[in-house]
Enzyme design. Structure first.
Site, PDB file in Angstrom:
ATOM      1  N   HIS A   1      -2.018   1.334   7.182  1.00 48.72           N
ATOM      2  CA  HIS A   1      -2.414   1.330   5.826  1.00 48.72           C
ATOM      3  C   HIS A   1      -2.245   2.980   5.242  1.00 48.72           C
ATOM      4  CE1 HIS A   1      -4.230   0.193   1.781  1.00 48.72           C
ATOM      5  NE2 HIS A   1      -5.367   1.057   2.176  1.00 48.72           N
TER       6      HIS A   1
ATOM      7  N   CYS B   1       0.667  -1.284  -0.003  1.00 47.48           N
ATOM      8  CA  CYS B   1      -0.089   0.062   0.086  1.00 47.48           C
ATOM      9  C   CYS B   1       0.791   1.330  -0.145  1.00 47.48           C
ATOM     10  CB  CYS B   1      -1.029   0.018   1.179  1.00 47.48           C
ATOM     11  SG  CYS B   1      -0.266   0.093   2.894  1.00 47.48           S
TER      12      CYS B   1
ATOM     13  N   ASP C   1      -7.739   4.037  -3.671  1.00 43.35           N
ATOM     14  CA  ASP C   1      -6.933   2.992  -3.053  1.00 43.35           C
ATOM     15  C   ASP C   1      -6.506   2.102  -3.869  1.00 43.35           C
ATOM     16  OD1 ASP C   1      -5.657   1.299  -1.260  1.00 43.35           O
ATOM     17  OD2 ASP C   1      -7.161   1.294   0.066  1.00 43.35           O
TER      18      ASP C   1
END
Length: 270
Positions: A107, A70, A123
């Site tokens: 994250h 991420c 995302d």
């Protein structure tokens, strides 16, 4: 990110340069990124350093045509979107599991404001997730090819993101700097409690809206309706071929689990 780097990034994901930084263009960029750039943690098990330096991220994802996790994927995508004229904020998130909340900076996701007045969550670094950016509105079900998503208020002004009714992660809406996520990235690379240190993951969205995943030596094809087909890979050459043909990753050796710093014995090979 300069114009030439942005153009190279757009070629990497197979996307034309948007004429305007609006919501429709963001939607297209988001999907193309999910299809072209895999979510993967292979650097951890290849002995490669993971750095959040913007130029290093560009070199890895665009120059070396790799993926990442991420912090890398959303960090690089944020730089691209900013270069294209979007207003981007980096949001710190904490994963939610039956055991509770994950660590701070667990994250990284993106708040994106567009030229046509939308405020969206983007995302491209969470694996199986929304295919499209999600409007940052609360208490409204949002249908997406990846499922049904909903933002609900959480303590201290945060938001919880639910995926098909199950909490996925908690967002702190205050914008951060990429350097703020260094400690989270270090934890994910070194802790025996991190699922990144104890597994091999490589996954991407497919053109038809399904998913292709290589975990260890098992290649999994998931159709848009959820039907799964698993193929065991018996040899190193088959594994390398799957990385190359399925994910565009030209690896010179097969990744093998490396023990995190919190363990004294090596992990078994997958």
């Amino acid at each position: 990110m300069d114009a030439s780097q942005a153009d190279a990034y757009l070629r990497r994901i197979g996307a034309p340069r948007p004429t305007r930084p609006d919501a429709d263009a963001l939607r297209e960029l988001h999907v193309r990124h999910l299809v072209a750039v895999p979510f993967e943690n292979l650097s951890l098990h290849l002995g490669e350093p993971v750095t959040l330096d913007p130029d290093a991220l560009h070199d890895k994802i665009v120059g070396a045509r790799r993926g990442g996790y991420c912090y890398e994927l959303n960090g690089a995508f944020a730089a691209l979107l900013t270069a294209l004229g979007y207003d981007v904020g980096l949001l710190a998130c904490r994963g939610i599991s039956p055991d509770g909340l994950g660590i701070p900076y667990d994250h990284l996701a993106l708040r994106v404001r567009t030229a046509d007045g939308a405020t969206l969550l983007a995302d491209v670094g969470f694996g199986r997730h929304a295919h499209h950016p999600l409007p940052l509105t609360t208490d409204t079900d949002q249908s997406d090819p990846g499922g049904v998503f909903r933002f609900t208020p959480a303590p201290l002004g945060d938001l919880d993101l639910l995926h098909d009714g199950t909490p996925a992660y908690r967002l702190d809406l205050r914008p951060r700097e990429l350097a703020d996520f260094e400690v989270g990235s270090w934890y994910q690379q070194t802790s025996p409690r991190s699922h990144f240190t104890t597994s091999l993951v490589c996954s991407r969205l497919t053109d038809d809206g399904g998913r292709l995943t290589l975990t260890g030596r098992t290649l999994i094809t998931t159709a848009p309706d959820g039907t799964r087909h698993e193929v065991p890979l018996d040899t190193d050459s088959e594994v390398l071929e799957a990385y190359r043909d399925g994910f565009g990753l030209a690896l010179d050796r097969v990744p093998r689990l490396r023990a995190p710093l919190g363990l004294t014995a090596p992990l078994p090979s997958p």
